[in-house]
Each structure stands twice: as C-alpha cells, then as structure tokens.
Write a protein that holds these residues in place. Structure first.
Motif, mmCIF file in Angstrom:
data_model
loop_
_atom_site.group_PDB
_atom_site.id
_atom_site.type_symbol
_atom_site.label_atom_id
_atom_site.label_comp_id
_atom_site.label_asym_id
_atom_site.label_seq_id
_atom_site.Cartn_x
_atom_site.Cartn_y
_atom_site.Cartn_z
ATOM 1 N N PRO A 52 0.834 -1.203 0.000
ATOM 2 C CA PRO A 52 0.000 0.000 0.000
ATOM 3 C C PRO A 52 0.874 1.260 0.000
ATOM 4 O O PRO A 52 1.921 1.299 0.648
ATOM 5 N N PHE A 53 0.420 2.287 -0.717
ATOM 6 C CA PHE A 53 1.249 3.462 -0.942
ATOM 7 C C PHE A 53 1.775 4.081 0.350
ATOM 8 O O PHE A 53 2.949 4.433 0.440
ATOM 9 N N LYS A 54 0.918 4.221 1.360
ATOM 10 C CA LYS A 54 1.350 4.841 2.621
ATOM 11 C C LYS A 54 2.485 4.031 3.258
ATOM 12 O O LYS A 54 3.485 4.587 3.711
ATOM 13 N N LEU A 55 2.341 2.724 3.271
ATOM 14 C CA LEU A 55 3.381 1.855 3.828
ATOM 15 C C LEU A 55 4.646 1.912 2.981
ATOM 16 O O LEU A 55 5.765 1.937 3.508
ATOM 17 N N TRP A 56 4.471 1.950 1.663
ATOM 18 C CA TRP A 56 5.604 2.068 0.740
ATOM 19 C C TRP A 56 6.393 3.347 1.011
ATOM 20 O O TRP A 56 7.622 3.329 1.107
ATOM 21 N N ALA A 57 5.681 4.467 1.168
ATOM 22 C CA ALA A 57 6.342 5.752 1.436
ATOM 23 C C ALA A 57 7.012 5.746 2.809
ATOM 24 O O ALA A 57 8.124 6.268 2.961
ATOM 25 N N LEU A 58 6.370 5.155 3.801
ATOM 26 C CA LEU A 58 7.000 5.038 5.125
ATOM 27 C C LEU A 58 8.272 4.197 5.039
ATOM 28 O O LEU A 58 9.258 4.468 5.729
ATOM 29 N N GLY A 59 8.241 3.178 4.177
ATOM 30 C CA GLY A 59 9.435 2.362 3.964
ATOM 31 C C GLY A 59 10.588 3.187 3.427
ATOM 32 O O GLY A 59 11.732 3.033 3.859
ATOM 33 N N GLY A 61 10.999 6.359 3.955
ATOM 34 C CA GLY A 61 11.446 7.161 5.095
ATOM 35 C C GLY A 61 12.337 6.360 6.030
ATOM 36 O O GLY A 61 13.351 6.870 6.526
ATOM 37 N N LEU A 62 11.974 5.110 6.259
ATOM 38 C CA LEU A 62 12.809 4.249 7.095
ATOM 39 C C LEU A 62 14.174 4.057 6.453
ATOM 40 O O LEU A 62 15.206 4.095 7.147
ATOM 41 N N GLY A 63 14.206 3.888 5.150
ATOM 42 C CA GLY A 63 15.484 3.742 4.447
ATOM 43 C C GLY A 63 16.375 4.958 4.627
ATOM 44 O O GLY A 63 17.577 4.834 4.864
ATOM 45 N N VAL A 64 15.785 6.151 4.544
ATOM 46 C CA VAL A 64 16.550 7.386 4.737
ATOM 47 C C VAL A 64 17.077 7.460 6.173
ATOM 48 O O VAL A 64 18.243 7.800 6.397
ATOM 49 N N ALA A 65 16.223 7.111 7.142
ATOM 50 C CA ALA A 65 16.649 7.143 8.546
ATOM 51 C C ALA A 65 17.799 6.164 8.789
ATOM 52 O O ALA A 65 18.784 6.493 9.468
ATOM 53 N N ALA A 91 16.242 -1.652 4.122
ATOM 54 C CA ALA A 91 15.423 -1.260 5.269
ATOM 55 C C ALA A 91 13.940 -1.092 4.967
ATOM 56 O O ALA A 91 13.110 -1.455 5.815
ATOM 57 N N PRO A 92 13.543 -0.558 3.805
ATOM 58 C CA PRO A 92 12.104 -0.396 3.573
ATOM 59 C C PRO A 92 11.294 -1.686 3.719
ATOM 60 O O PRO A 92 10.136 -1.649 4.129
ATOM 61 N N ALA A 93 11.884 -2.827 3.423
ATOM 62 C CA ALA A 93 11.174 -4.102 3.552
ATOM 63 C C ALA A 93 10.819 -4.413 5.006
ATOM 64 O O ALA A 93 9.941 -5.238 5.268
ATOM 65 N N PHE A 94 11.470 -3.741 5.947
ATOM 66 C CA PHE A 94 11.239 -4.004 7.367
ATOM 67 C C PHE A 94 10.246 -3.031 8.003
ATOM 68 O O PHE A 94 10.105 -3.008 9.219
ATOM 69 N N ILE A 95 9.553 -2.241 7.186
ATOM 70 C CA ILE A 95 8.642 -1.248 7.739
ATOM 71 C C ILE A 95 7.566 -1.941 8.589
ATOM 72 O O ILE A 95 6.985 -2.945 8.183
ATOM 73 N N HIS A 96 7.374 -1.434 9.772
ATOM 74 C CA HIS A 96 6.411 -1.973 10.756
ATOM 75 C C HIS A 96 6.677 -3.440 11.090
ATOM 76 O O HIS A 96 5.747 -4.185 11.412
#
Length: 163
Positions: A52-59, A61-65, A91-96
């Motif tokens: 889902p787009f929101k989760l994808w975008a948060l991913g 953000g996690l990658g940048v962090a 890292a994005p694959a590990f979101i939430h």
C-alpha cells in the motif's frame, strides 16, 4: 508489516541480490554500490506494486533514517560504507516489522554467518578452492552475508510463518 504476498513478490529479488552481496563481500570485502541501487530499485518498482502506498512511502522514510544512522556508524568506524548503503536499501522491507522477530532473525543470521565463515575458513579444500577471497585474511568480517541473510529469512518468515 508488509503482507505475505508483498514478501513473496520481493523474495526472488532479495535472493538474487543477497547472493550477489554475500559473494562480493566474501571475495572482495566490498558490497557493490550497484547492489544497493538495485535493492532500492526493487523497493521503488516492485514495492510500489505490492505494498500500500502509505506503507511504501513510510518504507522509503525508514530507508533514509537507516542511511543517516549507518553513515554516522561508518564515520565512527563501526561498519563499512557498503554495509551502510545496503542496510539502508533493504530497510524499507522491514517497515512496521515485529522487532522481536526481526531481532531474533538478525542475531541468528549474525551468529550463523560468523560461524560458517570461520568454519569454512578452517577447511583446507574450501580455502584452496577460494584462494583469492579477501575475507579469509581481512581483519574485519564480511557483514554483507549477515545483512543479506536477515532480509531473506525475514521475507521467508512472512511468506511461510513458521515462527
């Protein structure tokens, strides 16, 4: 957390990239920038289709962090630059993610990669078959093997929830 379907879509790419990163780190003690860029491209393209787009975008953000934190660690001499870039790209694959599960996988992969490296290093026929691998004599550990294995086993755990 990404869905089992998303994990299944990312897994073939993670396997290929993970083996590439592991081999390169074992042989050259380098993780190619291209491997990190390909991993990022997989998230940008495949992730966009299956997450889902929101989760994808948060991913993202996690990658940048993770990139910021790991570059500080690199500057402090704690990890290599290739490790920092690849950790950020995956890292994005590990979101939430379930942090307890992810930590367990990470620790198991760290111990397994270290033990396997030291065991294979001590087996003369294997050393003879891979005489040009820098990781045999380098004082550091090829951490790309741990990073790759963590990503692969995490995605596998989502696809086949055995624990």
């Amino acid at each position: 957390m990404i869905s089992p379907l998303a994990a299944a879509a990312l897994l073939p790419f993670a396997l290929f990239i993970g083996f590439w990163v592991s081999f390169s780190d074992l042989k050259f003690m380098r993780i190619p920038n291209q491997a990190s860029l390909v991993m990022l491209a997989v998230w940008l393209l495949v992730g966009l289709l299956v997450v889902p787009f929101k989760l994808w975008a948060l991913g993202l953000g996690l990658g940048v962090a993770v990139l910021v934190v790991t570059f500080v660690m690199n500057a402090a001499g704690l990890i290599g630059g290739g490790d920092a870039k690849f950790a950020a790209a995956m890292a994005p694959a590990f979101i939430h993610a379930d942090l307890a599960r992810l930590s367990m996988i990470y620790v198991a992969c760290s111990l397994g990669a270290f033990a396997a490296h030291r065991l294979l290093k001590a087996i003369p026929p294997f050393r003879k078959a891979t005489p040009d691998w820098k990781s045999w004599t380098h004082p550091g550990f090829p951490f790309g093997t741990t990073l790759s294995a963590t990503l692969i086993f995490y995605l596998l755990a989502l696809v086949l929830p055995l624990f």
